[in-house]
Scaffold this motif. Structure first.
Motif, PDB file in Angstrom:
ATOM      1  N   PHE A 210       0.801  -1.146   0.084  1.00 19.64           N
ATOM      2  CA  PHE A 210      -0.021  -0.127  -0.061  1.00 19.64           C
ATOM      3  C   PHE A 210       0.999   1.288   0.043  1.00 19.64           C
ATOM      4  CE2 PHE A 210      -4.351   1.696   1.313  1.00 19.64           C
ATOM      5  CZ  PHE A 210      -3.957   3.072   1.316  1.00 19.64           C
ATOM      6  N   ASP A 211       1.784   1.523   0.666  1.00 20.14           N
ATOM      7  CA  ASP A 211       2.678   2.343   0.847  1.00 20.14           C
ATOM      8  C   ASP A 211       3.721   2.560  -0.216  1.00 20.14           C
ATOM      9  OD1 ASP A 211       1.600   3.128   3.392  1.00 20.14           O
ATOM     10  OD2 ASP A 211       3.267   2.031   4.567  1.00 20.14           O
ATOM     11  N   VAL A 212       4.376   1.438  -0.807  1.00 17.56           N
ATOM     12  CA  VAL A 212       4.939   1.540  -1.954  1.00 17.56           C
ATOM     13  C   VAL A 212       4.203   2.008  -3.227  1.00 17.56           C
ATOM     14  CG1 VAL A 212       6.213   0.126  -3.504  1.00 17.56           C
ATOM     15  CG2 VAL A 212       6.399  -0.626  -1.213  1.00 17.56           C
ATOM     16  N   PHE A 213       2.944   1.726  -3.537  1.00 14.00           N
ATOM     17  CA  PHE A 213       2.146   2.135  -4.511  1.00 14.00           C
ATOM     18  C   PHE A 213       2.051   3.819  -4.287  1.00 14.00           C
ATOM     19  CE2 PHE A 213      -1.539   3.955  -6.235  1.00 14.00           C
ATOM     20  CZ  PHE A 213      -1.627   3.354  -7.364  1.00 14.00           C
ATOM     21  N   SER A 214       1.833   4.382  -2.984  1.00 14.73           N
ATOM     22  CA  SER A 214       1.688   5.560  -2.502  1.00 14.73           C
ATOM     23  C   SER A 214       3.016   6.607  -2.989  1.00 14.73           C
ATOM     24  CB  SER A 214       1.229   5.633  -0.976  1.00 14.73           C
ATOM     25  OG  SER A 214       0.210   5.229  -0.805  1.00 14.73           O
ATOM     26  N   PHE A 215       4.154   5.841  -2.528  1.00 14.39           N
ATOM     27  CA  PHE A 215       5.257   6.319  -2.701  1.00 14.39           C
ATOM     28  C   PHE A 215       5.639   6.593  -4.281  1.00 14.39           C
ATOM     29  CE2 PHE A 215      10.305   6.363  -2.458  1.00 14.39           C
ATOM     30  CZ  PHE A 215      10.040   7.783  -1.945  1.00 14.39           C
ATOM     31  N   GLY A 216       5.060   5.557  -4.977  1.00 18.30           N
ATOM     32  CA  GLY A 216       5.552   5.562  -6.419  1.00 18.30           C
ATOM     33  C   GLY A 216       4.756   6.955  -7.010  1.00 18.30           C
ATOM     34  N   ALA A 217       3.479   6.991  -6.460  1.00 16.77           N
ATOM     35  CA  ALA A 217       2.682   8.070  -6.749  1.00 16.77           C
ATOM     36  C   ALA A 217       3.343   9.384  -6.621  1.00 16.77           C
ATOM     37  CB  ALA A 217       1.211   7.960  -6.251  1.00 16.77           C
ATOM     38  N   ILE A 218       3.948   9.316  -5.271  1.00 15.27           N
ATOM     39  CA  ILE A 218       4.653  10.665  -5.105  1.00 15.27           C
ATOM     40  C   ILE A 218       5.686  11.046  -5.902  1.00 15.27           C
ATOM     41  CG2 ILE A 218       6.007  11.722  -3.248  1.00 15.27           C
ATOM     42  CD1 ILE A 218       4.311  10.100  -1.286  1.00 15.27           C
ATOM     43  N   ILE A 219       6.631  10.150  -6.300  1.00 16.53           N
ATOM     44  CA  ILE A 219       7.872  10.109  -7.200  1.00 16.53           C
ATOM     45  C   ILE A 219       7.218  10.898  -8.345  1.00 16.53           C
ATOM     46  CG2 ILE A 219       9.856   8.918  -8.381  1.00 16.53           C
ATOM     47  CD1 ILE A 219       9.670   7.181  -6.023  1.00 16.53           C
ATOM     48  N   ILE A 220       6.192   9.955  -8.942  1.00 15.61           N
ATOM     49  CA  ILE A 220       5.969  10.593 -10.434  1.00 15.61           C
ATOM     50  C   ILE A 220       5.141  11.941 -10.224  1.00 15.61           C
ATOM     51  CG2 ILE A 220       3.713  10.169 -11.976  1.00 15.61           C
ATOM     52  CD1 ILE A 220       3.876   7.135 -11.440  1.00 15.61           C
ATOM     53  N   LYS A 221       4.439  12.373  -9.043  1.00 18.31           N
ATOM     54  CA  LYS A 221       4.121  13.902  -9.034  1.00 18.31           C
ATOM     55  C   LYS A 221       5.433  14.858  -8.904  1.00 18.31           C
ATOM     56  CE  LYS A 221       0.770  16.547  -6.763  1.00 18.31           C
ATOM     57  NZ  LYS A 221      -0.246  16.550  -5.786  1.00 18.31           N
ATOM     58  N   MET A 222       6.471  14.450  -8.261  1.00 17.26           N
ATOM     59  CA  MET A 222       7.651  15.148  -8.142  1.00 17.26           C
ATOM     60  C   MET A 222       8.276  15.376  -9.323  1.00 17.26           C
ATOM     61  SD  MET A 222       9.341  13.648  -4.516  1.00 17.26           S
ATOM     62  CE  MET A 222      10.949  14.715  -4.789  1.00 17.26           C
ATOM     63  N   VAL A 223       8.337  14.352 -10.345  1.00 21.20           N
ATOM     64  CA  VAL A 223       9.363  14.493 -11.448  1.00 21.20           C
ATOM     65  C   VAL A 223       8.255  15.057 -12.623  1.00 21.20           C
ATOM     66  CG1 VAL A 223      10.238  13.272 -13.457  1.00 21.20           C
ATOM     67  CG2 VAL A 223      10.594  12.489 -11.025  1.00 21.20           C
ATOM     68  N   ALA A 224       6.903  14.792 -12.665  1.00 19.33           N
ATOM     69  CA  ALA A 224       6.110  15.047 -13.975  1.00 19.33           C
ATOM     70  C   ALA A 224       5.316  16.261 -13.368  1.00 19.33           C
ATOM     71  CB  ALA A 224       4.986  14.081 -14.089  1.00 19.33           C
ATOM     72  N   GLY A 225       5.239  16.724 -12.157  1.00 22.73           N
ATOM     73  CA  GLY A 225       4.564  17.819 -11.784  1.00 22.73           C
ATOM     74  C   GLY A 225       2.976  17.764 -11.569  1.00 22.73           C
ATOM     75  N   ASN A 226       2.296  18.706 -11.074  1.00 19.10           N
ATOM     76  CA  ASN A 226       0.569  18.288 -10.827  1.00 19.10           C
ATOM     77  C   ASN A 226      -0.001  18.182 -12.242  1.00 19.10           C
ATOM     78  OD1 ASN A 226       0.701  18.638  -8.215  1.00 19.10           O
ATOM     79  ND2 ASN A 226       1.046  21.034  -8.409  1.00 19.10           N
ATOM     80  N   THR A 227       0.248  18.855 -13.268  1.00 19.47           N
ATOM     81  CA  THR A 227      -0.471  18.708 -14.615  1.00 19.47           C
ATOM     82  C   THR A 227      -0.199  17.333 -15.290  1.00 19.47           C
ATOM     83  OG1 THR A 227       1.182  19.848 -15.627  1.00 19.47           O
ATOM     84  CG2 THR A 227      -0.786  21.010 -14.816  1.00 19.47           C
ATOM     85  N   GLY A 228       1.280  16.993 -15.118  1.00 22.82           N
ATOM     86  CA  GLY A 228       1.957  15.761 -15.887  1.00 22.82           C
ATOM     87  C   GLY A 228       1.381  14.596 -15.160  1.00 22.82           C
ATOM     88  N   SER A 229       1.234  14.497 -13.886  1.00 23.07           N
ATOM     89  CA  SER A 229       0.815  13.310 -13.112  1.00 23.07           C
ATOM     90  C   SER A 229      -0.824  13.125 -13.306  1.00 23.07           C
ATOM     91  CB  SER A 229       0.743  13.576 -11.430  1.00 23.07           C
ATOM     92  OG  SER A 229       0.445  12.652 -10.830  1.00 23.07           O
ATOM     93  N   SER A 230      -1.451  14.141 -13.695  1.00 26.78           N
ATOM     94  CA  SER A 230      -3.003  14.077 -13.818  1.00 26.78           C
ATOM     95  C   SER A 230      -3.163  13.447 -15.213  1.00 26.78           C
ATOM     96  CB  SER A 230      -3.838  15.342 -13.452  1.00 26.78           C
ATOM     97  OG  SER A 230      -3.272  16.316 -14.469  1.00 26.78           O
ATOM     98  N   ARG A 231      -2.259  13.708 -15.999  1.00 28.98           N
ATOM     99  CA  ARG A 231      -2.115  13.156 -17.449  1.00 28.98           C
ATOM    100  C   ARG A 231      -2.121  11.853 -17.661  1.00 28.98           C
ATOM    101  NH1 ARG A 231       1.169  17.356 -20.420  1.00 28.98           N
ATOM    102  NH2 ARG A 231       0.967  16.109 -22.254  1.00 28.98           N
ATOM    103  N   ARG A 232      -1.578  11.019 -16.633  1.00 28.01           N
ATOM    104  CA  ARG A 232      -0.947   9.761 -16.908  1.00 28.01           C
ATOM    105  C   ARG A 232      -2.004   8.739 -17.455  1.00 28.01           C
ATOM    106  NH1 ARG A 232      -0.388  10.194 -11.250  1.00 28.01           N
ATOM    107  NH2 ARG A 232      -1.518   8.346 -10.228  1.00 28.01           N
TER     108      ARG A 232
END
Length: 271
Positions: A210-232
């Motif tokens: 559960f936490d590993v998935f959450s952390f993966g989502a955090i990394i994506i948001k850090m690199v892609a930003g708010n707009t990039g993360s929402s477009r995946r």
């Protein structure tokens, strides 16, 4: 440390709005000074279904956690208070329970405030150190041999940064604690949309994944930003990977950092 309610009311100026620095699903957070040091005072909301025995059990679990990447508990308060309140149009004399947790104060604020639309505002070496430090803190929680702790609400708001930008995982006080690292089924996790894995959303199954998935989502948001993360969800996986790699390289160029680090670790993250 057991802190008296009247002392906490004094150092927060009776929980003044001027000293409030944040709020969330669990309570309101105030900045205060105690013994010459800045602390964060979290005044918990009334918690339905949480009895005193459960609260103290969770408190002891939190007090035993010691790691450089996990927020440090410095005190608590658990007192009942009688006061007049309005109820159904009448003023009645009632007892209320105050549950308060005090932590070290993090001058850098939360990771959330450093994430922009296009990418994280921080340079790549700092981002990498935040990712690595959070990994180490999370691994410490999951690796406890007798009682591994699953955070279950990991998100940028719950990764706090000190004045040197060292990350520390916060909001552990109400996490579930399990007797083993096996998968469990539950109905009462209070997670955040976008950071909860499909096995929980579909079957209410929880584990360290559960936490590993959450952390993966955090990394994506850090690199892609708010707009990039929402477009995946709107593009094929490989197209999104290319977008994230492009964003990480652009971030590195803007901050005059090495190009090899973001490229290498972006490949690792998404492989």
């Amino acid at each position: 440390m057991d802190l008296q309610l009247h002392l906490i009311e004094t150092i927060t100026n009776d929980f003044s709005e001027d000293q409030k620095v944040g709020s969330g699903g669990y309570g309101e957070v105030y900045k205060a000074v105690y013994n010459g040091k800045e602390i964060a005072v979290k005044k918990l909301h009334p918690l339905q279904g949480l009895d005193d025995k459960q609260f103290h059990s969770e408190l002891l679990n939190l007090a035993e956690v010691s790691h450089k990447n996990i927020i440090r508990l410095v005190g608590y308060c658990h007192e009942s208070k009688n006061k007049y309140i309005k109820h159904n149009g009448e003023t009645i004399w009632a007892k209320s329970m105050e549950r308060i947790l005090c932590f070290e104060y993090m001058q850098g604020g939360s990771l959330e405030k450093h994430i922009a639309d296009e990418s994280c505002k921080l340079d790549w070496p700092t981002c990498y150190n935040i990712i690595r430090g959070t990994c180490e803190g999370l691994n410490h929680l999951h690796s406890a041999p007798d009682k591994p702790i699953f955070h279950l609400d990991l998100k940028p708001d719950n990764i706090l940064l000190d004045k040197s930008m060292t990350p520390k995982i916060a909001d552990l006080g109400l996490s579930r604690v399990f007797a083993s690292s096996e998968t469990h089924q539950t109905e009462i996790v209070k997670g955040t949309h976008g950071y909860m894995p499909p096995e929980y959303l579909q079957h209410r199954l929880i584990s360290k994944k559960f936490d590993v998935f959450s952390f993966g989502a955090i990394i994506i948001k850090m690199v892609a930003g708010n707009t990039g993360s929402s477009r995946r969800s709107q593009m094929p996986p490989m197209e999104f990977i290319k977008l994230v790699m492009k964003s990480s390289v652009s971030l590195s160029k803007e901050k005059k950092s090495s190009l090899s680090i973001p490229h290498q670790h972006t490949l690792y993250i998404f492989s």
